[in-house]
Design a protein around this motif. Structure first.
Motif, short mmCIF file in Angstrom:
data_model
loop_
_atom_site.label_atom_id
_atom_site.label_comp_id
_atom_site.label_asym_id
_atom_site.label_seq_id
_atom_site.Cartn_x
_atom_site.Cartn_y
_atom_site.Cartn_z
N SER A 1 0.26 -4.51 -3.22
CA SER A 1 1.64 -3.85 -2.07
C SER A 1 2.81 -4.85 -2.66
O SER A 1 3.63 -4.36 -2.20
CB SER A 1 1.30 -3.53 -0.78
OG SER A 1 1.31 -5.48 -0.09
N PHE A 2 2.44 -5.72 -3.36
CA PHE A 2 3.34 -6.75 -3.21
C PHE A 2 3.40 -6.74 -4.99
O PHE A 2 4.60 -7.43 -5.42
CB PHE A 2 3.21 -7.95 -3.35
CG PHE A 2 2.90 -8.21 -1.39
CD1 PHE A 2 4.62 -8.68 -0.83
CD2 PHE A 2 2.23 -8.23 -0.96
CE1 PHE A 2 4.38 -8.57 0.46
CE2 PHE A 2 1.61 -8.10 0.60
CZ PHE A 2 3.37 -9.10 1.34
N LEU A 3 3.55 -5.80 -5.80
CA LEU A 3 3.40 -5.88 -7.32
C LEU A 3 3.72 -4.40 -7.33
O LEU A 3 4.24 -3.46 -7.31
CB LEU A 3 1.58 -5.88 -8.21
CG LEU A 3 1.01 -7.53 -7.83
CD1 LEU A 3 -0.65 -7.37 -7.93
CD2 LEU A 3 1.68 -8.61 -8.14
N GLU A 4 4.78 -4.48 -8.97
CA GLU A 4 4.69 -3.83 -9.26
C GLU A 4 3.66 -3.07 -10.31
O GLU A 4 3.55 -4.07 -11.53
CB GLU A 4 5.50 -3.69 -10.21
CG GLU A 4 6.15 -2.36 -11.61
CD GLU A 4 7.13 -1.00 -10.70
OE1 GLU A 4 7.03 0.15 -11.00
OE2 GLU A 4 7.95 -1.74 -9.75
N TYR A 5 2.99 -2.31 -9.41
CA TYR A 5 1.80 -1.53 -10.47
C TYR A 5 1.87 0.16 -10.22
O TYR A 5 1.20 0.92 -9.99
CB TYR A 5 0.52 -2.38 -9.83
CG TYR A 5 -0.55 -1.85 -10.31
CD1 TYR A 5 -1.24 -2.83 -10.81
CD2 TYR A 5 -1.38 -1.03 -9.16
CE1 TYR A 5 -2.25 -3.05 -11.49
CE2 TYR A 5 -3.15 -1.46 -9.79
CZ TYR A 5 -3.25 -1.85 -11.15
OH TYR A 5 -4.51 -2.18 -11.70
N THR A 6 2.06 0.67 -11.40
CA THR A 6 2.24 2.20 -11.97
C THR A 6 1.08 2.25 -12.75
O THR A 6 0.56 1.79 -13.06
CB THR A 6 3.46 2.41 -12.15
OG1 THR A 6 3.96 2.05 -12.83
CG2 THR A 6 4.41 2.42 -11.54
N GLN A 7 1.65 3.68 -13.27
CA GLN A 7 0.34 3.68 -14.91
C GLN A 7 0.23 3.26 -15.75
O GLN A 7 -0.51 2.49 -16.98
CB GLN A 7 0.23 5.96 -14.42
CG GLN A 7 -0.58 6.22 -15.40
CD GLN A 7 -2.35 5.77 -15.81
OE1 GLN A 7 -2.42 5.89 -13.65
NE2 GLN A 7 -2.98 5.27 -16.34
N ASN B 1 -2.48 9.31 6.16
CA ASN B 1 -4.02 8.74 5.45
C ASN B 1 -3.40 9.79 3.95
O ASN B 1 -3.42 9.56 2.75
CB ASN B 1 -5.36 9.36 5.82
CG ASN B 1 -6.28 7.98 5.38
OD1 ASN B 1 -5.88 6.68 4.66
ND2 ASN B 1 -7.02 7.44 6.15
N VAL B 2 -3.22 11.28 4.18
CA VAL B 2 -2.74 12.13 2.56
C VAL B 2 -1.55 11.14 2.20
O VAL B 2 -1.88 11.71 0.68
CB VAL B 2 -3.19 13.43 3.49
CG1 VAL B 2 -2.89 14.32 2.96
CG2 VAL B 2 -4.19 14.23 3.94
N TYR B 3 -0.52 10.81 2.50
CA TYR B 3 0.76 10.85 2.07
C TYR B 3 0.32 9.45 1.10
O TYR B 3 0.42 9.69 0.20
CB TYR B 3 1.40 10.42 3.20
CG TYR B 3 3.00 9.83 2.50
CD1 TYR B 3 3.52 11.10 1.95
CD2 TYR B 3 3.69 8.41 3.06
CE1 TYR B 3 4.97 10.43 1.26
CE2 TYR B 3 4.70 8.45 2.75
CZ TYR B 3 5.18 9.18 1.69
OH TYR B 3 6.55 9.07 1.26
N ALA C 1 1.35 -0.24 0.09
CA ALA C 1 1.87 -0.64 0.75
C ALA C 1 1.49 0.57 1.99
O ALA C 1 1.68 -0.07 3.64
CB ALA C 1 3.75 -0.46 0.28
N ILE C 2 1.13 1.63 1.64
CA ILE C 2 1.15 2.43 3.52
C ILE C 2 -0.51 1.86 3.56
O ILE C 2 -0.23 2.16 5.20
CB ILE C 2 1.35 3.95 2.58
CG1 ILE C 2 2.59 4.53 1.70
CG2 ILE C 2 0.92 5.18 3.70
CD1 ILE C 2 2.66 5.64 1.38
N GLY C 3 -0.89 1.98 3.24
CA GLY C 3 -1.98 1.90 3.33
C GLY C 3 -2.24 0.26 4.00
O GLY C 3 -2.64 0.28 5.31
#
Length: 318
Positions: free
Chosen positions: A60-66, A273-275, A291-293
């Protein structure tokens, strides 16, 4: 003089004065002995809970995408950037509000149905009570995805028997926002009320029958007996089942995802949770989903701490 000296001597037959107990308890006991027995379970729980939560917070503190997952771009530290983006998104607050309201409706309805049926179990004979218990426990034991699929079929606009019995024609329960939430609420209550019913029923059976008979002799109605006699005596149990229901219903996922096909039309039936699932896996924004988690984890952690505190005070006045 001799007599005085003899009188001042301690009595040889008197038992010796008891020694103060050793620190740490009886001989051979060490304060860390219970932790030694708990060590294997703590190691397993640490691997199954602590490490995933640590990874969730880290991502949640990183730039972590595909791009970072595939190795096309390096992972960079964003600090609270993901949380800033999340809190600036109006959809997040809409989903959070919908989650809180929907969870509250599920909790209130589940408690009402469970408590009413628990009182009913004390009024019926053995055979109807056994049948109701078996049916309720069967609903409780049904997997969430199986129960959700069955409920979607029952309320299907084309083939569902409910619309035919009610004369609703081809009315689609999952098309409208509130009708879809109502359908999911019914399924959640159906699979959740048995826990409340069985727990409250056990608490009612523990109440002395003389108390209930005295209230009935005084002319109290069934509702007055429940409100003035049963509910105060069942307060610790009601607090426990309420907090557990809040935790279960707040992190709802399977029923919403299956029955509304991933959150409804244009995301009108999204819950947190779905979001988070959509952000992390559908949009490949794994850091934002994490971050949502974390936000959900903090909310549920606060509720859990309240729950544990109430468990410690269960025998006291709440």
């Amino acid at each position: 003089m001799t007599t005085q000296l003899i009188e001042k001597r301690p009595d040889a037959t008197a038992p010796p004065a008891p020694r103060p107990p050793r620190r740490g308890g009886p001989r051979g006991h060490r304060p860390w002995t219970p932790w030694l027995y708990l060590l294997p379970a703590l190691v397993v729980l640490g691997g199954l809970l602590v490490y995933p939560v640590y990874q969730l917070g880290l991502i949640s503190f990183l730039e972590y995408t595909q791009a970072q997952v595939s190795g096309g771009e390096p992972t960079s530290f964003k600090g609270f950037g993901n949380y800033t983006t999340l809190f600036a998104d109006p959809q997040f607050w809409q989903v959070l509000l919908a989650t809180v309201l929907f969870a509250a409706a599920c909790v209130v309805t589940t408690l009402a149905v469970g408590c009413a049926l628990a009182v009913l179990l004390t009024r019926v004979r053995a055979l109807p009570r056994f049948a109701l218990m078996v049916a309720a426990l069967g609903a409780w034991a049904t997997p969430a995805i199986t129960g959700s699929t069955v409920w979607v079929f029952l309320f299907d606009a084309d083939f569902g028997p409910v619309n035919k019995l009610l004369g609703l024609g081809d009315f689609s329960w999952t098309y409208g926002k509130y009708s879809a939430f109502a359908l999911v609420l019914l399924e959640v209550v159906w699979c959740s009320f048995p826990f409340v019913m069985v727990t409250v029923y056990a608490g009612i059976k523990a109440i002395p029958s003389e108390v209930l008979e005295a209230a009935a002799l005084d002319g109290a109605s069934q509702w007055r007996i429940w409100r003035s006699v049963m509910a105060p005596m069942l307060r610790p149990i009601l607090v426990v089942v309420t907090i557990q229901s809040i935790i279960w219903d707040f992190k709802l996922f399977t029923q919403i995802y299956v029955m509304t096909n991933g959150g409804g039309i244009a995301g009108q039936n999204l819950v947190l949770n779905v979001y988070a699932y959509q952000k992390a896996f559908a949009s490949s924004q794994y850091s934002l989903g994490s971050a949502i988690g974390v936000v959900m984890l903090l909310i549920l952690l606060a509720v859990t701490l309240i729950y544990l505190r109430l468990l410690r005070r269960q025998g006291e006045e709440l």
